[in-house]
Write a protein that holds these residues in place. Structure first.
Motif, PDB file in Angstrom:
ATOM      1  N   HIS A 109       0.803  -1.234   0.000  1.00  0.00           N
ATOM      2  CA  HIS A 109       0.000   0.000   0.000  1.00  0.00           C
ATOM      3  C   HIS A 109       0.829   1.275   0.000  1.00  0.00           C
ATOM      4  N   GLU A 110       2.181   1.154  -0.065  1.00  0.00           N
ATOM      5  CA  GLU A 110       3.071   2.322  -0.036  1.00  0.00           C
ATOM      6  C   GLU A 110       2.769   3.223   1.166  1.00  0.00           C
ATOM      7  N   ASN A 111       2.533   2.588   2.310  1.00  0.00           N
ATOM      8  CA  ASN A 111       2.178   3.292   3.540  1.00  0.00           C
ATOM      9  C   ASN A 111       3.419   3.958   4.132  1.00  0.00           C
ATOM     10  N   LEU A 112       3.392   5.297   4.275  1.00  0.00           N
ATOM     11  CA  LEU A 112       4.574   6.019   4.748  1.00  0.00           C
ATOM     12  C   LEU A 112       4.813   5.849   6.242  1.00  0.00           C
ATOM     13  N   SER A 113       3.760   5.639   7.015  1.00  0.00           N
ATOM     14  CA  SER A 113       3.957   5.363   8.445  1.00  0.00           C
ATOM     15  C   SER A 113       4.737   4.059   8.619  1.00  0.00           C
ATOM     16  N   ALA A 114       4.450   3.090   7.774  1.00  0.00           N
ATOM     17  CA  ALA A 114       5.194   1.831   7.810  1.00  0.00           C
ATOM     18  C   ALA A 114       6.647   2.041   7.390  1.00  0.00           C
ATOM     19  N   LEU A 115       6.871   2.937   6.413  1.00  0.00           N
ATOM     20  CA  LEU A 115       8.235   3.218   5.976  1.00  0.00           C
ATOM     21  C   LEU A 115       9.079   3.752   7.125  1.00  0.00           C
ATOM     22  N   MET A 116       8.493   4.570   8.000  1.00  0.00           N
ATOM     23  CA  MET A 116       9.244   5.119   9.141  1.00  0.00           C
ATOM     24  C   MET A 116       9.811   3.994  10.003  1.00  0.00           C
ATOM     25  N   ILE A 117       8.998   2.960  10.231  1.00  0.00           N
ATOM     26  CA  ILE A 117       9.446   1.818  11.036  1.00  0.00           C
ATOM     27  C   ILE A 117      10.574   1.087  10.320  1.00  0.00           C
ATOM     28  N   LEU A 118      10.460   0.957   9.010  1.00  0.00           N
ATOM     29  CA  LEU A 118      11.475   0.240   8.241  1.00  0.00           C
ATOM     30  C   LEU A 118      12.777   1.021   8.151  1.00  0.00           C
ATOM     31  N   VAL A 156      11.674  -2.504  -2.746  1.00  0.00           N
ATOM     32  CA  VAL A 156      13.020  -2.933  -2.373  1.00  0.00           C
ATOM     33  C   VAL A 156      14.043  -1.856  -2.727  1.00  0.00           C
ATOM     34  N   MET A 157      13.850  -1.186  -3.864  1.00  0.00           N
ATOM     35  CA  MET A 157      14.752  -0.100  -4.248  1.00  0.00           C
ATOM     36  C   MET A 157      14.673   1.061  -3.265  1.00  0.00           C
ATOM     37  N   VAL A 158      13.463   1.395  -2.830  1.00  0.00           N
ATOM     38  CA  VAL A 158      13.303   2.476  -1.843  1.00  0.00           C
ATOM     39  C   VAL A 158      14.101   2.164  -0.582  1.00  0.00           C
ATOM     40  N   LEU A 159      13.952   0.951  -0.067  1.00  0.00           N
ATOM     41  CA  LEU A 159      14.658   0.570   1.154  1.00  0.00           C
ATOM     42  C   LEU A 159      16.161   0.470   0.911  1.00  0.00           C
ATOM     43  N   ALA A 160      16.560  -0.010  -0.271  1.00  0.00           N
ATOM     44  CA  ALA A 160      17.984  -0.096  -0.597  1.00  0.00           C
ATOM     45  C   ALA A 160      18.623   1.285  -0.631  1.00  0.00           C
ATOM     46  N   LYS A 161      17.889   2.276  -1.122  1.00  0.00           N
ATOM     47  CA  LYS A 161      18.430   3.638  -1.160  1.00  0.00           C
ATOM     48  C   LYS A 161      18.577   4.226   0.241  1.00  0.00           C
ATOM     49  N   TRP A 162      17.689   3.828   1.156  1.00  0.00           N
ATOM     50  CA  TRP A 162      17.846   4.269   2.545  1.00  0.00           C
ATOM     51  C   TRP A 162      19.059   3.603   3.186  1.00  0.00           C
ATOM     52  N   LEU A 211      30.030  -6.881  -3.128  1.00  0.00           N
ATOM     53  CA  LEU A 211      28.647  -6.485  -3.376  1.00  0.00           C
ATOM     54  C   LEU A 211      27.788  -6.813  -2.159  1.00  0.00           C
ATOM     55  N   VAL A 212      26.907  -5.885  -1.815  1.00  0.00           N
ATOM     56  CA  VAL A 212      25.922  -6.103  -0.765  1.00  0.00           C
ATOM     57  C   VAL A 212      24.598  -6.390  -1.451  1.00  0.00           C
ATOM     58  N   LEU A 213      24.167  -7.631  -1.387  1.00  0.00           N
ATOM     59  CA  LEU A 213      22.910  -8.048  -2.018  1.00  0.00           C
ATOM     60  C   LEU A 213      21.784  -7.795  -1.025  1.00  0.00           C
ATOM     61  N   PHE A 214      20.882  -6.869  -1.369  1.00  0.00           N
ATOM     62  CA  PHE A 214      19.856  -6.435  -0.417  1.00  0.00           C
ATOM     63  C   PHE A 214      18.462  -6.879  -0.835  1.00  0.00           C
ATOM     64  N   ASP A 215      17.711  -7.419   0.120  1.00  0.00           N
ATOM     65  CA  ASP A 215      16.293  -7.710  -0.064  1.00  0.00           C
ATOM     66  C   ASP A 215      15.558  -7.254   1.191  1.00  0.00           C
ATOM     67  N   ASP A 216      14.254  -7.022   1.054  1.00  0.00           N
ATOM     68  CA  ASP A 216      13.507  -6.526   2.213  1.00  0.00           C
ATOM     69  C   ASP A 216      13.333  -7.583   3.287  1.00  0.00           C
ATOM     70  N   VAL A 217      13.017  -8.825   2.867  1.00  0.00           N
ATOM     71  CA  VAL A 217      12.804  -9.909   3.831  1.00  0.00           C
ATOM     72  C   VAL A 217      13.317 -11.215   3.232  1.00  0.00           C
ATOM     73  N   ALA A 218      13.883 -12.047   4.067  1.00  0.00           N
ATOM     74  CA  ALA A 218      14.313 -13.386   3.657  1.00  0.00           C
ATOM     75  C   ALA A 218      13.529 -14.408   4.467  1.00  0.00           C
ATOM     76  N   THR A 219      12.872 -15.320   3.778  1.00  0.00           N
ATOM     77  CA  THR A 219      12.102 -16.365   4.463  1.00  0.00           C
ATOM     78  C   THR A 219      12.938 -17.635   4.555  1.00  0.00           C
ATOM     79  N   THR A 220      13.129 -18.311   3.421  1.00  0.00           N
ATOM     80  CA  THR A 220      14.000 -19.494   3.404  1.00  0.00           C
ATOM     81  C   THR A 220      15.386 -19.173   2.864  1.00  0.00           C
ATOM     82  N   GLY A 221      15.551 -17.963   2.305  1.00  0.00           N
ATOM     83  CA  GLY A 221      16.843 -17.565   1.764  1.00  0.00           C
ATOM     84  C   GLY A 221      17.086 -17.984   0.328  1.00  0.00           C
TER      85      GLY A 221
END
Length: 260
Positions: A109-118, A156-162, A211-221
């Protein structure tokens, strides 16, 4: 030159108001406690710098999560037999409340309040020793055009840029996702492995040696393993560090499995 990440002004406004992004209670800082006379002595620049570094969560909400968890050792999915391609996955916290809800709310939902937590979560990740802009770059986990059109943005790009802003490292987009595989949510480990095989391709030689390989969440990897395999298949001497915001829970994660 350090680039300002997306939604920068929204995050800074949240800090200016000094309210917790989760419970909306006040977030206190040294300047907040200082008297008006002491604030005048601090100076405008230091006052602004202090506000810019104010936490986005209060202490109570911060301590709801477990931080600085040990890394997980994973093997890249590569067919090069003489190079097993092991690497480490680092994650800020477990994929449980409130991080799991924040990730879903932001991704769906591109929720900005959630982005603050992330953003607060990513700031808990210590920069790897020896990493700098000349020897290390961050690769955001790529997505397909179909998924990008469907979602409307690239979370994922948004979080990677942060993360890049926090660590002062460049972004490099030399990895592409070519297979329009089924969504990974809800699949078991073997189903994820079968689903993600040959999903990534390296477009160019990496410009750095790490290289730093970035993802938002890893479940099984498995997604990170497949992406790392695509990189190591064509650049076997590259060093890879995998990083994600969250993984598993306190009761079940790759930390409970045997390494390797």
């Amino acid at each position: 030159m350090v680039r300002v990440p997306p939604y920068f002004l929204a995050v800074q406004a949240q800090r200016w108001h000094r309210l917790c992004a989760l419970c909306h209670e006040p977030v206190y800082s040294y300047v907040h406690h200082a008297s008006k006379d002491n604030q005048a002595k601090i100076g405008r620049f230091k006052l602004f710098k202090s506000i810019a570094n104010t936490n986005l969560l209060c202490d109570t909400c911060h301590h709801l999560m477990t931080w600085r968890l040990p890394p997980v050792r994973l093997k890249a999915l590569t067919d090069v037999s003489d190079n097993p391609g092991f690497f480490h996955l680092y994650f800020a916290t477990h994929y449980q409340y409130p991080t799991n809800q924040a990730l879903n709310q932001f991704k769906d939902h591109e929720n900005l309040s959630a982005l603050m937590i992330l953003v607060h979560t990513l700031r808990q990740l210590p920069k790897p020793v020896g990493c700098h802009a000349k020897n290390t770059a961050i690769i955001p986990m790529p997505t397909t055009d179909k998924r990008l059109v469907k979602r409307g943005f690239y979370p994922v790009m948004v979080l990677a840029k942060w993360l890049a802003y926090h660590w002062e490292l460049p972004i490099w987009q030399g990895l592409s996702r070519i297979a329009d595989s089924d969504h990974q949510r809800g699949l078991g480990r073997q189903a994820r492995l079968d689903n993600i095989q040959d999903a990534f391709v390296l477009n160019d030689a990496p410009p750095v040696r790490q290289l730093v390989l970035f993802d938002d969440v890893a479940t099984t990897g498995t997604t990170i393993q497949a992406a790392a395999g695509a990189i190591m298949r064509y650049s076997p001497d590259i060093r890879i560090i995998a990083v994600c915001a969250a993984h598993g829970t306190a009761q079940m994660s790759l930390l409970q499995t045997k390494e390797g």
